[in-house]
Design a protein around this motif. Structure first.
Motif, PDB file in Angstrom:
ATOM      1  N   UNK B  53       0.804  -1.222   0.000  1.00  0.00           N
ATOM      2  CA  UNK B  53       0.000   0.000   0.000  1.00  0.00           C
ATOM      3  C   UNK B  53       0.842   1.279   0.000  1.00  0.00           C
ATOM      4  N   UNK B  54       2.154   1.160  -0.064  1.00  0.00           N
ATOM      5  CA  UNK B  54       3.016   2.347  -0.120  1.00  0.00           C
ATOM      6  C   UNK B  54       3.527   2.528  -1.535  1.00  0.00           C
ATOM      7  N   UNK B  55       3.579   3.769  -1.977  1.00  0.00           N
ATOM      8  CA  UNK B  55       4.063   4.045  -3.321  1.00  0.00           C
ATOM      9  C   UNK B  55       4.726   5.411  -3.341  1.00  0.00           C
ATOM     10  N   UNK B  56       5.654   5.541  -4.269  1.00  0.00           N
ATOM     11  CA  UNK B  56       6.299   6.839  -4.468  1.00  0.00           C
ATOM     12  C   UNK B  56       6.469   7.081  -5.953  1.00  0.00           C
ATOM     13  N   UNK B  57       6.309   8.319  -6.348  1.00  0.00           N
ATOM     14  CA  UNK B  57       6.482   8.690  -7.743  1.00  0.00           C
ATOM     15  C   UNK B  57       7.954   8.638  -8.124  1.00  0.00           C
ATOM     16  N   UNK B  58       8.173   8.182  -9.351  1.00  0.00           N
ATOM     17  CA  UNK B  58       9.508   8.226  -9.911  1.00  0.00           C
ATOM     18  C   UNK B  58       9.677   9.469 -10.757  1.00  0.00           C
ATOM     19  N   UNK B  59      10.407   9.340 -11.835  1.00  0.00           N
ATOM     20  CA  UNK B  59      10.716  10.491 -12.677  1.00  0.00           C
ATOM     21  C   UNK B  59       9.610  10.854 -13.655  1.00  0.00           C
ATOM     22  N   UNK B  60       8.810   9.868 -14.064  1.00  0.00           N
ATOM     23  CA  UNK B  60       7.802  10.128 -15.093  1.00  0.00           C
ATOM     24  C   UNK B  60       6.453   9.508 -14.716  1.00  0.00           C
ATOM     25  N   UNK B  61       5.817   9.939 -13.626  1.00  0.00           N
ATOM     26  CA  UNK B  61       4.577   9.303 -13.186  1.00  0.00           C
ATOM     27  C   UNK B  61       3.305   9.755 -13.918  1.00  0.00           C
ATOM     28  N   UNK B  62       3.419  10.823 -14.707  1.00  0.00           N
ATOM     29  CA  UNK B  62       2.212  11.383 -15.316  1.00  0.00           C
ATOM     30  C   UNK B  62       1.554  10.381 -16.253  1.00  0.00           C
ATOM     31  N   UNK B  63       0.263  10.186 -16.074  1.00  0.00           N
ATOM     32  CA  UNK B  63      -0.493   9.271 -16.923  1.00  0.00           C
ATOM     33  C   UNK B  63      -0.544   7.847 -16.403  1.00  0.00           C
ATOM     34  N   UNK B  64       0.122   7.619 -15.277  1.00  0.00           N
ATOM     35  CA  UNK B  64       0.186   6.283 -14.687  1.00  0.00           C
ATOM     36  C   UNK B  64      -0.267   6.314 -13.234  1.00  0.00           C
ATOM     37  N   UNK B  65      -0.737   5.177 -12.759  1.00  0.00           N
ATOM     38  CA  UNK B  65      -0.942   4.965 -11.339  1.00  0.00           C
ATOM     39  C   UNK B  65      -0.517   3.536 -11.024  1.00  0.00           C
ATOM     40  N   UNK B  66      -0.406   3.231  -9.736  1.00  0.00           N
ATOM     41  CA  UNK B  66       0.033   1.904  -9.338  1.00  0.00           C
ATOM     42  C   UNK B  66      -0.818   1.415  -8.171  1.00  0.00           C
ATOM     43  N   UNK B  67      -0.732   0.102  -7.963  1.00  0.00           N
ATOM     44  CA  UNK B  67      -1.449  -0.505  -6.851  1.00  0.00           C
ATOM     45  C   UNK B  67      -0.593  -1.631  -6.293  1.00  0.00           C
ATOM     46  N   UNK B  68      -0.503  -1.654  -4.956  1.00  0.00           N
ATOM     47  CA  UNK B  68       0.205  -2.762  -4.311  1.00  0.00           C
ATOM     48  C   UNK B  68      -0.613  -3.187  -3.096  1.00  0.00           C
ATOM     49  N   UNK B  75       1.042  -3.580  -9.515  1.00  0.00           N
ATOM     50  CA  UNK B  75       0.341  -3.333 -10.768  1.00  0.00           C
ATOM     51  C   UNK B  75       0.573  -1.915 -11.248  1.00  0.00           C
ATOM     52  N   UNK B  76       0.759  -1.786 -12.540  1.00  0.00           N
ATOM     53  CA  UNK B  76       0.861  -0.472 -13.195  1.00  0.00           C
ATOM     54  C   UNK B  76      -0.408  -0.258 -14.002  1.00  0.00           C
ATOM     55  N   UNK B  77      -1.007   0.909 -13.838  1.00  0.00           N
ATOM     56  CA  UNK B  77      -2.283   1.206 -14.487  1.00  0.00           C
ATOM     57  C   UNK B  77      -2.133   2.429 -15.367  1.00  0.00           C
ATOM     58  N   UNK B  78      -2.535   2.281 -16.612  1.00  0.00           N
ATOM     59  CA  UNK B  78      -2.632   3.412 -17.520  1.00  0.00           C
ATOM     60  C   UNK B  78      -4.103   3.774 -17.575  1.00  0.00           C
ATOM     61  N   UNK B  79      -4.474   4.880 -16.959  1.00  0.00           N
ATOM     62  CA  UNK B  79      -5.876   5.231 -16.802  1.00  0.00           C
ATOM     63  C   UNK B  79      -6.571   5.438 -18.147  1.00  0.00           C
ATOM     64  N   UNK B  80      -5.905   6.063 -19.074  1.00  0.00           N
ATOM     65  CA  UNK B  80      -6.435   6.308 -20.406  1.00  0.00           C
ATOM     66  C   UNK B  80      -5.250   6.287 -21.367  1.00  0.00           C
ATOM     67  N   UNK B  81      -5.033   5.134 -21.970  1.00  0.00           N
ATOM     68  CA  UNK B  81      -3.812   4.935 -22.752  1.00  0.00           C
ATOM     69  C   UNK B  81      -3.722   5.936 -23.913  1.00  0.00           C
ATOM     70  N   UNK B  82      -2.506   6.378 -24.129  1.00  0.00           N
ATOM     71  CA  UNK B  82      -2.243   7.276 -25.258  1.00  0.00           C
ATOM     72  C   UNK B  82      -1.078   6.718 -26.071  1.00  0.00           C
TER      73      UNK B  82
END
Lengths: 116, 115
Positions: B53-68, B75-82
């Protein structure tokens, strides 16, 4: 800012000759340094690391790397290249700004091509 | 041996779709990471997690989210793929700092194409 540089996009060497893949780094404090190799369409495989101690580090597949603090370098070497060594090589340094995560900062990679 | 597996080797999605990339490690590692790899840019860190349940942003988090939700799965989630998210995605894991093992172990990668 912390960074890793691999100044050569590609290194070409004949089979049987020694090879060197260059890496320089910029970090605050003592660095943790790594080399990884990536074969086509595969993930990265760990080759070797430097944390402390002897400046010459030996790793997998006959590779070694030399840590040079004064030149802030960590060059990957092998005395006699094999065609099967042809791959993409990445140098990395531990990101000291976030100890909990032990994230790594990677260079852009160097393609090694060994010709027969 | 440490094993890190990723749910798909190749994935093709359409623009606007929600995309899930799954990663599982079997070595009880505390740390897990998601990178993307693009030619000439090397590996860039998207997100990492140092505990459930802990997460930290890296260098390029925009457009992504994660779940643990579980220690072994990240898991890596692309909310709206581009289309600019077409890339190779690599998952990695490592034990917590202080164990003497500091290297990361990587999965085989997922090559995602967004059309």
């Amino acid at each position: 800012a912390q960074s890793v540089a691999q100044p050569e996009d590609q290194v070409n060497v004949a089979e049987g000759n020694p090879l060197t893949v260059k890496c320089t780094y910029s970090v605050s404090g003592n660095p943790y340094l790594f080399w990884y190799v990536q074969y086509p369409n595969r993930g990265l495989q760990f080759l070797l690391k430097y944390i402390t101690g002897d400046n010459l580090v030996k790793g997998s597949y006959g590779f070694e790397a030399e840590f040079n603090k004064s030149q802030t370098s960590f060059h990957l070497k092998k005395p006699s290249a094999l065609v099967s060594d042809s791959a993409l090589y990445f140098c990395a340094v531990r990101d000291m700004s976030n100890q909990a995560g032990t994230a790594l900062i990677f260079g852009k990679g160097t393609t090694l091509s060994v010709s027969s | 041996d440490v094993k890190v597996t990723q749910s798909s080797r190749y994935l093709v999605k359409r623009t606007g779709e929600k995309v899930f990339l799954e990663c599982v490690q079997d070595m009880d590692h505390e740390n897990m990471f998601w990178y993307r790899q693009d030619p000439g840019l090397g590996l860039r860190l998207i997100y990492f997690s140092y505990d459930v349940k802990m997460k930290e942003k890296g260098d390029i988090p925009e457009g992504y989210s994660v779940s643990r939700e579980k220690k072994e799965r990240f898991s890596l989630i692309l909310e709206s793929a581009s289309t600019n998210q077409t890339s190779m995605y690599l998952c990695a894991s490592s034990p917590q700092f202080g164990t003497g093992v500091v290297e990361q172990y990587f999965g085989p990668g997922t090559r995602l194409t967004v059309t």
